[in-house]
Scaffold this motif. Structure first.
Motif, PDB file in Angstrom:
ATOM      1  N   LYS A  59      -4.721  -4.739  -2.206  1.00  0.00           N
ATOM      2  CA  LYS A  59      -6.112  -5.196  -2.121  1.00  0.00           C
ATOM      3  C   LYS A  59      -6.179  -6.713  -2.010  1.00  0.00           C
ATOM      4  CE  LYS A  59      -8.429  -1.426  -4.585  1.00  0.00           C
ATOM      5  NZ  LYS A  59      -9.187  -1.054  -5.810  1.00  0.00           N
ATOM      6  N   TRP A  97      -1.421  -0.608  -5.014  1.00  0.00           N
ATOM      7  CA  TRP A  97      -2.717  -0.778  -4.373  1.00  0.00           C
ATOM      8  C   TRP A  97      -3.449  -2.032  -4.831  1.00  0.00           C
ATOM      9  CZ3 TRP A  97      -5.754   4.297  -3.041  1.00  0.00           C
ATOM     10  CH2 TRP A  97      -4.956   5.087  -2.191  1.00  0.00           C
ATOM     11  N   TYR A 138       0.833  -1.215   0.000  1.00  0.00           N
ATOM     12  CA  TYR A 138       0.000   0.000   0.000  1.00  0.00           C
ATOM     13  C   TYR A 138       0.863   1.259   0.000  1.00  0.00           C
ATOM     14  CZ  TYR A 138      -3.197   3.552   1.909  1.00  0.00           C
ATOM     15  OH  TYR A 138      -3.917   4.701   2.134  1.00  0.00           O
ATOM     16  N   LEU A 180      -8.887   1.187   0.059  1.00  0.00           N
ATOM     17  CA  LEU A 180      -8.907  -0.051  -0.712  1.00  0.00           C
ATOM     18  C   LEU A 180     -10.301  -0.651  -0.879  1.00  0.00           C
ATOM     19  CD1 LEU A 180      -5.757  -1.847   0.781  1.00  0.00           C
ATOM     20  CD2 LEU A 180      -5.878  -0.325  -1.198  1.00  0.00           C
TER      21      LEU A 180
END
Length: 242
Positions: free
Chosen positions: A56, A52, A47, A90
């Motif tokens: 996730k 990202w 992150y 997220l």
């Protein structure tokens, strides 16, 4: 009370004794500790590095590995803050939105949980010496926690907590920052350790093992007469029959 235990990567791989200290503390406080051995990372490294999509994937596994029915406790303000705040980026308005919100409301950093949920601050610990308490950037800046660790440390027999100049400044770890900017990171650690030694501290204590890893690396390299300790290990110091 049943609580689920989240052990972050740093503690699992480098400081497993801190995980056991956390279990002992929670049990002494009257909790039944549940540990899911399938748990891994919260996704924070990916992150903060800007990956990202990868974060996730890891975060979805975290949300599957923990339930919505119990408190979740972790000996890391940094990782707990990631779940409480980073998961907003997220998973807001996703298919797991509601599950994420429930888990976010249930997860606590260890000292926050002990003081504010269980209402306990004395565990019979003893550690003779003088110490600096280090507020990690995540604990102070994002998690907004300051007094809880100090309240617990004030109850440790033989331990004196002292202040130093620029008490709340960073120790220079910052995840990938310490890799990308090694020279700057090392210089920050040097400055902070020298200030701790200037007030004759025997220990540097924190809620975050990643900070302690950075500090201890500098201490070991230069063979300095000061030690780092996670607060969970401090709060179980001096116990008989551990």
């Amino acid at each position: 009370m049943k609580v689920e235990l989240f052990i972050p990567c740093f503690i699992d791989q480098i400081y497993p004794e801190t995980a056991f200290s956390t279990v002992k503390l929670l049990q002494k406080a009257g909790c039944e500790v549940i540990y899911n051995p399938k748990q891994t990372c919260c996704g924070q490294p990916a992150y903060h590095a800007g990956f990202w999509d990868e974060a996730k994937k890891i975060g979805l596994k975290f949300l599957r590995d923990f339930s919505e029915d119990h408190y979740i406790v972790s000996p890391s303000a940094s990782c707990t803050e990631m779940i409480k705040n980073g998961y907003d980026d997220l998973f807001t308005n996703s298919t797991v939105h509601n599950r994420c919100r429930n888990i976010q409301s249930n997860i606590y950093e260890l000292t926050d949980f002990l003081v504010n949920v269980l209402k306990k601050d004395y565990f019979g610990a003893e550690l003779v010496g003088t110490a600096i308490y280090h507020d990690s950037c995540a604990a102070l800046g994002e998690y907004k926690m300051k007094e809880e660790p100090r309240q617990l440390l004030a109850q440790v027999g033989g331990l004196e907590i002292v202040s130093m100049h620029e008490q709340d400044a960073c120790y220079g770890f910052g995840g990938t920052f310490s890799v990308k900017f090694e020279g700057i990171s090392a210089a920050i650690a040097e400055q902070k350790v020298q200030k701790a030694m200037a007030v004759k501290a025997d220990y540097i204590i924190s809620t975050d093992s990643s900070c302690l890893f950075q500090i201890q690396g500098y201490i070991d390299k230069h063979q300095l007469p000061i030690k780092t300790k996670h607060i969970a290990d401090v709060l179980t110091s001096g116990w008989a029959n551990i």
